[in-house]
Motif scaffolding. Structure first.
Motif, PDB file in Angstrom:
ATOM      1  N   SER B  41       0.829  -1.208   0.000  1.00 32.47           N
ATOM      2  CA  SER B  41       0.000   0.000   0.000  1.00 32.47           C
ATOM      3  C   SER B  41       0.862   1.256   0.000  1.00 32.47           C
ATOM      4  O   SER B  41       0.531   2.241  -0.664  1.00 32.47           O
ATOM      5  CB  SER B  41      -0.913   0.012   1.219  1.00 32.47           C
ATOM      6  N   GLU B  81      -6.762   1.248  -0.530  1.00 34.99           N
ATOM      7  CA  GLU B  81      -7.127   0.142   0.349  1.00 34.99           C
ATOM      8  C   GLU B  81      -8.423   0.513   1.086  1.00 34.99           C
ATOM      9  O   GLU B  81      -8.625   1.668   1.450  1.00 34.99           O
ATOM     10  CB  GLU B  81      -5.992  -0.017   1.375  1.00 34.99           C
ATOM     11  N   ASP B 157      -5.692  -1.199  -4.988  1.00 36.57           N
ATOM     12  CA  ASP B 157      -5.175  -1.809  -3.770  1.00 36.57           C
ATOM     13  C   ASP B 157      -6.239  -2.735  -3.181  1.00 36.57           C
ATOM     14  O   ASP B 157      -7.228  -2.270  -2.621  1.00 36.57           O
ATOM     15  CB  ASP B 157      -4.793  -0.711  -2.763  1.00 36.57           C
ATOM     16  N   GLU B 158      -6.037  -4.004  -3.334  1.00 34.41           N
ATOM     17  CA  GLU B 158      -6.958  -5.047  -2.861  1.00 34.41           C
ATOM     18  C   GLU B 158      -8.405  -4.794  -3.315  1.00 34.41           C
ATOM     19  O   GLU B 158      -9.299  -4.599  -2.501  1.00 34.41           O
ATOM     20  CB  GLU B 158      -6.865  -5.178  -1.338  1.00 34.41           C
TER      21      GLU B 158
HETATM   22 MG   LIG Z   1      -2.062  -2.764   2.078  1.00 34.03          MG
END
Ligand SMILES: [Mg+2]
Ligand SMILES: Nc1ncnc2c1ncn2[C@@H]1O[C@H](COP(=O)(O)OP(=O)(O)OP(=O)(O)O)[C@@H](O)[C@H]1O
Lengths: 247, 320
Positions: B41, B81, B157-158
């Motif tokens: 991240s 995230e 991010d994810e």
């Molecule tokens: Mg992360």
């Protein structure tokens, strides 16, 4: 410029989408309404050379409204974005930090100005229901509103700065309140300390300023003082927002 | 598209990214993997110009992320995230606002938002309030936001965290489709997803790149005839002893089945095919051999074996 406008619109929309805004508006209206009503009662039947409106600006209820409303208006500005994480989507959009800070300031300042809208009816009400209607002297009333906005916008900038310091809205409100209260109470300290300090306090304390504005005296030095103080605080806020870059 | 050179980011006391260097070419879909706290991240935040690095250089499409950050931000669609959104806004309202903020001209805004609503399957919920949507739909709103200005590079991010298997599949398909027109850097902990969507995998650990290759090559890296599974009928202790004595075998784990067969997992170093030895041993001892196969390594095994500081799987099993 168009981005400033986009962000400004979103700030105002955000107010009207949250219950806190309505709570603030209603409380503010009730507080000022009660204050105004009490003044009208107190002056009932008596003649006085000071008009009710002049007393109203600078009264206890006026200041309570100012001191309480502003921190509640400003507390969410940055703190909420940080808590939600939307600060990341905001700051990674192609906008500069200056634009973000100013749009938040303008949004809150607009909402602050809207709070005062209902009070515009007071002067008119007075005249309608007075036993012996006298023509209102509009000059001081207009000055009083200009003064209120100048002082209020400065307080909004202080509240905004407080909000940029934390991700907790309650803490932001408390810091904002303390900063604003300091500015307000400095006006009471004109009898303390050495002469230069007294005059300094008298120069920057808000309480006299509003009183003078409401008497129709537009002191240009004070207008400039408030505008430059507001710009300075916004500049500091911008630096605080940028500080994520070197922390 | 992305060039990162000797990037370092230190938080007070923690080095999150440590002298990281890598490049991502136009058109690639790169899966960015690493254990929790590896610095994924952080790297993505630096690349999307949210915060600068302590030292080092990163460029996106030739623009420096720090000195020319507005140019960079114009070209990136970043989904942070946890997918932060303004919960009180309506979906179409939010996307319209984001499009305006990202400089999509007012004449094109309507078509752009309609297009991303369509792409992300948000047509039916465009009038709903974001805060009232399910997590999967919010995730799509975040994705739609990252796409709305048609950026060259997507940094996600994810993006599939917390979705149900159906939605993961849909989002995965969406990402695959997007990969045809955009360069994508995505981080995730769902490894089968990476195997299916990404053209390249980059694994980082403690702020350093530890592996970077196609998913196939990475699985080959630790495969090469390494671990073998055999099902044999015979005496458990004898089998364990005999297989353990084979050349190159590091460890044997025996599990008894309920039909007289035992299942033996034989660990041997890569490029040392022990299957032949096992067969010969079985023939010599007249064991019945029911299954003899190589254990195919998944990306998960690769991930575990190169990001874990402790021993390889064999030793761990031994302790049990
Ligand atoms: Mg992360
Ligand atoms: N704001 C911060 N202040 C201090 N340390 C931080 C901060 N953000 C991250 N870190 C630290 O930096 C390191 C890398 O964090 P990062 O969030 O980049 O990891 P990650 O690879 O994204 O992990 P995850 O898979 O859990 O999302 C961690 O050790 C973390 O504790």
């Amino acid at each position: 410029m168009s981005k400033l406008c986009t962000l400004w619109q979103r700030e105002i929309a955000a107010y009207f989408l949250s219950p806190i805004a309505y709570l603030v508006m209603v409380s503010f209206l009730v507080l000022n309404g009660v204050g105004f009503w009490m003044l009208v009662m107190a002056f009932d039947g008596r003649t006085n050379d000071v008009s009710v409106m002049q007393i109203f600006f600078g009264s206890f209820f006026y200041w309570i409204g100012m001191l309480m409303a502003v921190p509640v208006i400003t507390m969410r500005l940055f703190a909420e974005e940080k808590r939600l994480g939307t600060i990341e989507t905001l700051m990674t959009a192609p906008v500069s930090d200056v634009v973000v800070v100013w749009s938040k300031f303008l949004g809150a300042a607009t909402f602050f100005a809207l709070l005062w809208l209902p009070t515009l009816s007071y002067s008119w009400l007075l005249n309608q229901f007075a036993a012996a209607p006298t023509p209102i002297d509009w000059g001081p009333v207009v000055m009083a509103y200009i003064g209120t906005m100048l002082v209020g916008f400065f307080y909004v900038s202080l509240g905004l700065m407080a909000s940029s310091l934390t991700q907790n809205q309650i803490i932001a409100a408390i810091i904002g309140f303390v900063l604003i209260a300091i500015m307000f109470f400095l006006g009471f300290m004109i009898n303390i300390g050495p002469a230069w300090l007294q005059s300094f306090f008298g120069y920057i304390g808000s309480i006299d300023h509003v009183r003078d504005f409401s008497r129709g005296q537009l002191d240009l030095r004070r207008v400039i003082l408030y505008i430059s103080a507001t710009v300075f605080v916004l500049f500091c806020t911008q630096k605080i927002v940028e500080s994520r870059k070197w922390r | 598209m992305i060039a990162v050179e000797n990037l370092t980011k230190r938080y007070a006391g923690v080095t999150a990214v440590d002298n990281l260097s890598f490049t991502v070419k136009r058109g690639e879909i790169v899966g960015f993997l690493g254990p929790n706290g590896a610095g994924k991240s952080t790297t993505m935040r630096i690349l999307s110009a949210f915060m600068p690095a302590t030292s080092g250089k990163a460029t996106v499409a030739g623009y420096d992320v720090f000195t020319q950050s507005e140019e960079v931000r114009r070209r990136i669609g970043y989904m942070p995230e946890n997918n932060p959104l303004y919960l009180e806004m309506r979906v179409s309202e939010y996307l319209n606002y984001r499009a305006a903020l990202k400089g999509v001209s007012s004449s094109k805004r309507k078509t752009r938002t309609d297009e991303v609503l369509e792409r992300c399957g948000l047509k039916d919920v465009s009038r709903r309030i974001v805060g009232q949507l399910s997590k999967g739909y919010r995730q799509r709103v975040g994705l739609a936001d990252s796409l709305v200005h048609d950026p060259d590079l997507l940094i996600l991010d994810e993006p599939t965290i917390g979705l149900d298997p159906n939605q993961i599949r849909q989002v995965r398909q969406l990402i695959k489709d997007l990969g045809k027109r955009h360069t994508i850097l995505l981080s995730t902990h769902i490894l089968p997803e990476v195997e299916m969507t990404c053209s390249r995998v980059m694994i980082i650990n403690k702020g350093k790149v530890v592996a970077s290759d196609t998913p196939e090559n990475l699985t080959k890296l630790i495969e090469g005839g390494g671990t073998v599974r055999a099902e044999i009928r015979g005496d458990r202790a004898v089998i364990e002893r005999e297989l353990g004595a084979l050349p190159g075998v590091k460890n044997v784990v025996i599990e008894a089945g309920n039909d007289g067969f035992v299942c033996a997992t034989v660990y041997a170093p890569p490029r040392n095919d022990v299957r032949v030895h096992i067969y010969e041993k079985a023939a010599a001892n007249k064991w019945t051999l029911r299954e003899l196969s190589r254990v195919r390594q998944t990306l998960e095994d690769v991930f575990v074996s190169i990001t874990r500081v402790e021993a390889p799987p064999s030793k761990q099993e031994e302790e049990k």
